[in-house]
Design an enzyme around this catalytic site. Structure first.
Site, mmCIF file in Angstrom:
data_model
loop_
_atom_site.group_PDB
_atom_site.id
_atom_site.type_symbol
_atom_site.label_atom_id
_atom_site.label_comp_id
_atom_site.label_asym_id
_atom_site.label_seq_id
_atom_site.Cartn_x
_atom_site.Cartn_y
_atom_site.Cartn_z
ATOM 1 N N GLY A 11 -27.459 -89.940 -22.710
ATOM 2 C CA GLY A 11 -27.553 -91.226 -23.315
ATOM 3 C C GLY A 11 -28.527 -91.302 -24.506
ATOM 4 O O GLY A 11 -29.225 -90.482 -24.666
ATOM 5 N N GLY A 12 -28.174 -92.320 -25.013
ATOM 6 C CA GLY A 12 -29.178 -92.665 -26.343
ATOM 7 C C GLY A 12 -30.592 -92.987 -25.738
ATOM 8 O O GLY A 12 -30.674 -93.490 -24.671
ATOM 9 N N SER A 15 -30.918 -96.569 -23.677
ATOM 10 C CA SER A 15 -29.580 -96.800 -23.099
ATOM 11 C C SER A 15 -29.407 -97.149 -21.598
ATOM 12 O O SER A 15 -28.406 -97.774 -21.324
ATOM 13 C CB SER A 15 -28.707 -95.381 -23.342
ATOM 14 O OG SER A 15 -29.179 -94.464 -22.473
ATOM 15 N N GLY A 16 -30.397 -96.945 -20.982
ATOM 16 C CA GLY A 16 -30.315 -97.302 -19.708
ATOM 17 C C GLY A 16 -30.119 -96.171 -18.654
ATOM 18 O O GLY A 16 -30.093 -96.278 -17.477
ATOM 19 N N HIS A 56 -41.746 -97.078 -16.151
ATOM 20 C CA HIS A 56 -40.891 -96.377 -15.181
ATOM 21 C C HIS A 56 -41.378 -96.239 -13.712
ATOM 22 O O HIS A 56 -40.831 -96.261 -12.878
ATOM 23 C CB HIS A 56 -40.589 -95.087 -15.833
ATOM 24 C CG HIS A 56 -39.524 -94.973 -16.511
ATOM 25 N ND1 HIS A 56 -38.079 -95.198 -16.536
ATOM 26 C CD2 HIS A 56 -39.512 -94.587 -17.987
ATOM 27 C CE1 HIS A 56 -37.507 -94.965 -17.527
ATOM 28 N NE2 HIS A 56 -38.375 -94.663 -18.535
#
EC number: 2.7.1.156
Length: 189
Positions: A11-12, A15-16, A56
């Protein structure tokens, strides 16, 4: 030797995808009753990266499962020496790994070097795949913008080829947009 399934999540930026990949990894761990190893490829090179790494780490610490973090910004095949009992592994992320492998050498960037790095990364992933119960790989979509810099073009080309090869090998592939995962390959479970 039988290879573990690969789940590819892309994903970008922001983006999650990492949050989704962590949930997917946790679910696999619970389904298979296996431990989790997080292979961190990022390096804290600037303040923004330090903040992202910390975020994270906090997310994993707040989860209800125990994450074993292993830092391998390069040479991911070496990570298998730290595994116990075929864990579920989350590698985050392929784009950072490629950057570290391709641009860490103090050499001229060439297609030959990129091909060697491509082969090295795929071999490393295969080594991991043979020593785990499931491999979840996170990557970024950075292929949309054309660059006039030959080094960026080389990076984009190599990443695109890695994405194609990994998705071909993957059992499932997801694209995450605005926090919403869309399965691009595989069957819904």
């Amino acid at each position: 030797m039988e290879k573990a399934p690969i789940y590819f999540v892309t994903g970008g930026v922001r983006s999650g995808k990492s949050t989704f990949a962590e949930k997917l990894t946790t679910q696999c761990s619970q389904d298979l009753n296996r431990g989790i190893v997080y292979i961190a490829c990022g390096r804290a090179r600037d303040e923004e990266m330090v903040l992202r790494i910390n975020k994270h780490q906090e997310q994993r610490e707040q989860s209800n499962v125990s994450w074993q973090t292993r830092e391998f910004p390069t040479d991911i095949e070496e990570s298998v020496k730290t595994f116990d009992h075929q864990p579920v592994v989350l590698l985050d992320c392929l784009t950072t790994l490629l950057d570290n492998e391709l641009f860490s050498a103090n050499t001229e960037w060439s297609q030959i070097q990129a091909s060697q790095v491509y082969d090295k990364i795929l071999a490393g992933l295969e080594t991991i795949q043979q020593n785990v119960s499931t491999l979840v790989i996170v990557s970024n979509e950075v292929l949309h913008e054309y660059s006039h810099f030959s080094s960026v073009q080389l990076y984009q080309r190599t990443l695109g080829l890695l994405h194609q090869e990994i998705v071909q090998r993957a059992e499932k592939a997801y694209l995450v947009e605005s926090g919403m995962p869309v399965m691009m390959k595989g069957l819904q479970s």
